[in-house]
Design an enzyme around this catalytic site. Sequence first.
Site, PDB file in Angstrom:
ATOM      1  N   CYS A   1      46.302 -32.832  -4.148  1.00  0.00           N
ATOM      2  CA  CYS A   1      46.466 -32.330  -2.777  1.00  0.00           C
ATOM      3  C   CYS A   1      45.613 -33.108  -1.784  1.00  0.00           C
ATOM      4  CB  CYS A   1      46.062 -30.869  -2.714  1.00  0.00           C
ATOM      5  SG  CYS A   1      46.978 -29.840  -3.845  1.00  0.00           S
TER       6      CYS A   1
ATOM      7  N   ARG B   1      47.743 -40.249  -3.373  1.00  0.00           N
ATOM      8  CA  ARG B   1      47.070 -39.325  -4.286  1.00  0.00           C
ATOM      9  C   ARG B   1      48.062 -38.588  -5.173  1.00  0.00           C
ATOM     10  NH1 ARG B   1      41.833 -37.424  -2.033  1.00  0.00           N
ATOM     11  NH2 ARG B   1      42.215 -35.432  -2.982  1.00  0.00           N
TER      12      ARG B   1
ATOM     13  N   TRP C   1      50.080 -30.888  -4.501  1.00  0.00           N
ATOM     14  CA  TRP C   1      50.420 -31.206  -5.892  1.00  0.00           C
ATOM     15  C   TRP C   1      50.372 -29.867  -6.610  1.00  0.00           C
ATOM     16  CZ3 TRP C   1      48.128 -30.960 -10.783  1.00  0.00           C
ATOM     17  CH2 TRP C   1      48.708 -31.765 -11.770  1.00  0.00           C
TER      18      TRP C   1
ATOM     19  N   ASN D   1      42.561 -27.376  -0.618  1.00  0.00           N
ATOM     20  CA  ASN D   1      42.491 -28.173  -1.851  1.00  0.00           C
ATOM     21  C   ASN D   1      41.571 -27.436  -2.806  1.00  0.00           C
ATOM     22  OD1 ASN D   1      43.992 -30.143  -0.676  1.00  0.00           O
ATOM     23  ND2 ASN D   1      42.443 -31.756  -0.817  1.00  0.00           N
ATOM     24  N   GLY D   2      41.913 -27.449  -4.088  1.00  0.00           N
ATOM     25  CA  GLY D   2      41.079 -26.767  -5.077  1.00  0.00           C
ATOM     26  C   GLY D   2      41.856 -25.637  -5.724  1.00  0.00           C
TER      27      GLY D   2
ATOM     28  N   GLU E   1      44.738 -48.274 -23.522  1.00  0.00           N
ATOM     29  CA  GLU E   1      45.036 -48.499 -22.112  1.00  0.00           C
ATOM     30  C   GLU E   1      46.496 -48.957 -21.945  1.00  0.00           C
ATOM     31  OE1 GLU E   1      43.791 -47.673 -19.466  1.00  0.00           O
ATOM     32  OE2 GLU E   1      44.579 -49.000 -17.935  1.00  0.00           O
TER      33      GLU E   1
ATOM     34  N   LYS F   1      49.438 -46.928 -19.869  1.00  0.00           N
ATOM     35  CA  LYS F   1      50.199 -47.554 -18.775  1.00  0.00           C
ATOM     36  C   LYS F   1      51.699 -47.392 -19.032  1.00  0.00           C
ATOM     37  CE  LYS F   1      47.818 -48.154 -16.135  1.00  0.00           C
ATOM     38  NZ  LYS F   1      46.411 -48.007 -16.363  1.00  0.00           N
TER      39      LYS F   1
ATOM     40  N   GLU G   1      52.878 -43.604 -18.713  1.00  0.00           N
ATOM     41  CA  GLU G   1      52.786 -42.932 -17.410  1.00  0.00           C
ATOM     42  C   GLU G   1      53.795 -43.463 -16.399  1.00  0.00           C
ATOM     43  OE1 GLU G   1      49.049 -43.287 -15.230  1.00  0.00           O
ATOM     44  OE2 GLU G   1      48.656 -45.205 -16.189  1.00  0.00           O
TER      45      GLU G   1
ATOM     46  N   HIS H   1      47.372 -43.168 -42.226  1.00  0.00           N
ATOM     47  CA  HIS H   1      46.909 -41.826 -42.592  1.00  0.00           C
ATOM     48  C   HIS H   1      47.831 -40.759 -42.029  1.00  0.00           C
ATOM     49  CE1 HIS H   1      43.326 -43.343 -44.543  1.00  0.00           C
ATOM     50  NE2 HIS H   1      43.206 -44.193 -43.522  1.00  0.00           N
TER      51      HIS H   1
ATOM     52  N   LYS I   1      46.907 -39.386  -7.992  1.00  0.00           N
ATOM     53  CA  LYS I   1      45.940 -40.482  -8.017  1.00  0.00           C
ATOM     54  C   LYS I   1      44.523 -39.957  -8.190  1.00  0.00           C
ATOM     55  CE  LYS I   1      44.695 -44.758  -7.672  1.00  0.00           C
ATOM     56  NZ  LYS I   1      44.915 -45.559  -8.899  1.00  0.00           N
TER      57      LYS I   1
HETATM   58  C1  F6R Z   1      45.784 -44.197 -15.571  1.00  0.00           C
HETATM   59  C2  F6R Z   1      44.934 -43.621 -14.546  1.00  0.00           C
HETATM   60  C3  F6R Z   1      44.174 -42.394 -14.876  1.00  0.00           C
HETATM   61  C4  F6R Z   1      42.760 -42.451 -14.271  1.00  0.00           C
HETATM   62  C5  F6R Z   1      42.059 -41.104 -14.487  1.00  0.00           C
HETATM   63  C6  F6R Z   1      40.647 -41.108 -13.971  1.00  0.00           C
HETATM   64  O1  F6R Z   1      46.465 -45.321 -15.100  1.00  0.00           O
HETATM   65  O2  F6R Z   1      44.869 -44.103 -13.454  1.00  0.00           O
HETATM   66  O3  F6R Z   1      44.131 -42.171 -16.238  1.00  0.00           O
HETATM   67  O4  F6R Z   1      42.054 -43.481 -14.872  1.00  0.00           O
HETATM   68  O5  F6R Z   1      42.790 -40.094 -13.839  1.00  0.00           O
HETATM   69  O6  F6R Z   1      40.627 -41.304 -12.596  1.00  0.00           O
HETATM   70  P1  F6R Z   1      39.313 -41.790 -11.861  1.00  0.00           P
HETATM   71  O7  F6R Z   1      39.002 -43.149 -12.332  1.00  0.00           O
HETATM   72  O8  F6R Z   1      39.664 -41.734 -10.415  1.00  0.00           O
HETATM   73  O9  F6R Z   1      38.224 -40.821 -12.213  1.00  0.00           O
END
Ligand code: F6R
Length: 627
Positions: free
Chosen positions: A2, A27, A97, A123-124, A504, A508, A511, A527, A622
């Site tokens: 949000c 975000r 959100w 927000n929250g 990682e 990627k 997501e 396993h 985000k």
């Molecule tokens: C994946 C991604 C998320 C962030 C995670 C932490 O591509 O972007 O997994 O890494 O939400 O976010 P921050 O770094 O903002 O604490």
Amino acid sequence: MCGIIGYAGTKPVAPILLEGLERLEYRGYDSAGIALAAENTVVRTRAAGRLANLRAALEKSVAGPGANHSESLRQQTRGSSGGLAAPQAAGVGHTRWATHGAPTEQNAHPHQSNGGKYTLVHNGIIENYQALRTFLAKNGTECRTETDTEVIAQLLEFYDTGNPLETLRRVLPQLEGSYALAVLYYAQPGIIYAAKRKSPLLAAQSHHGTLLASDAAALLPLSRAHYRLEDGDLAVLTRHSIRFFDGEGQEQIKTPQVMSRHISAAEKKGYEHFMRKEMAEQPEAVRLTLEPLLRQGGPHLGSAEEALRGADRIDRVLFLGCGSAWHAGMCGCVVIEELAGVPAAAALASEFRSQVVTINQNTLVIVVSQSGETADTLMALRQAKAAGARTLGIINVEGSSIAEESGSVIFTRAGLEVAVATTKAYSAQLAAVYALAARLGQLRGTLGGGKMRAFLHALAALPGLLEETLAASEEEMLRWAEEIAPKEHAYFLGRNLDWAAALEGSLKLKEISYIHAEAYAAGELKHGTISLIEQGTPVVSVCMRPGVVAKTMSNNEEVRARGAAVYCLTNDPSVTARRRFLLPACHPLLGVSFAAVPLQLLAYHCARLRGCDIDKPRSLAKSVTVE
Ligand code: F6R
């Protein structure tokens, strides 16, 4: 997640709110709305989905038949053709959100009390909202939405004294959980009331009014200096002034913080997607991050050196973060153990919070976060501080909550990252971790002479080699993507640092392309999970870390024997695979930085071929500001 924007001033309000909301779009959100104050009323416009829907709804409400806008509201919405500005204008806006209730227009913010006296964005999360709803229902106030937020508006009206600040001070202690609030009161059209607990909120003054936002990005380009509200603070914004009060009603004097670097506007600069542009910016992000840390001929952390004082006494390093930031922490563990000889571990911030805390003043806790606002990381940081640990943040956003509370901070210099999936900020986190490990090793006497020189030399070459890797990976990753995009499952393998790289890469892929992907420590697959490998299952294997490559190659053979299509990333020319992409030779600890680039491109091309919304994947935000 949000986002909040508020404006009180002389310019037409709606365009300023909409522009602010656009700057908050990155975000992640699934509905949006604004509220404009007018004479003894506050008019809301809300819409499910993207901001374009909100814009259309606003246009309709101003122009359509039966439009209920007064002339002042029309000016606030569209601007005045005659240059007349609404003298007492204020409004608040929100991108939501969804947490409590579906992302519908009805559940979208701003929420309004039944009598229309209070209108607010939030927000929250209000954790005791069910109990508060029950209380309100017993006292004759029925909530009309599924949200936790609505109870705040209803409670404010229930307890209204005619003085919103006083009413807020009465209601806020009843709320459990977190909030950043921007509130309009029907009888005071030029004023915004604000309150904050655990969710970030900033206020700023521009030459034509005052602003409120949950994120500094929304305040630009109108103001580069902002005031940060602390937990328990209240604020009153009018066209001319911002006044701050503590929970007792005592006025507070605050000093504005000036952003030391310009947050550039979110522009794609000719790229099809922000993610693609941000991938291309990685060499620069890494260079800018390393530059101040290596400026003095050796590693030096500037003001963050404080966290390493008495480095000999540090007997444990603990990285905390979520998602990709956790993966960067996993890499940090390997690099710190190797260069500085300190036992290191990486914990998911969300899990750390429910563990028995065994850390003390000899533990160096490193919180890693791009946004600096991730709720679980922030709470974990507070827990670590309360246990007496020394804390250090690796953070991308200046002035963010985690940066403010970390004590010592190494700033990554990735700039504004708009795509939900992190790329350049992750690469910059790795760069910061390398410099930190080198400095810790130097201070502890475990890294010197030729070993240090070789590492620094490799770091200096990192941005240039990343540039080459970006250019060289494109074609091959497109080829891999054409084969993998039609699949529904994929596996990623690696050992040691390569396992972190695999994690990682799989994150990627899933997501942004919605292909189910799992990463396994290569030795662990047999396993249990190997039973899922069948004819044609894609397995992406990372073979960059000297010393473990031979073993991962054996694991590649195991899955190949069961029909897997193996795709191998390596810088070891002796590695063979059905599809192999050869990365540049590099320092044994830096392979993970190079592997990240083709893995991002692979995910990107898979997502593109599958027609996904790459910059804003479904359900993702985000900045994850709820726990
Ligand atoms: C994946 C991604 C998320 C962030 C995670 C932490 O591509 O972007 O997994 O890494 O939400 O976010 P921050 O770094 O903002 O604490």
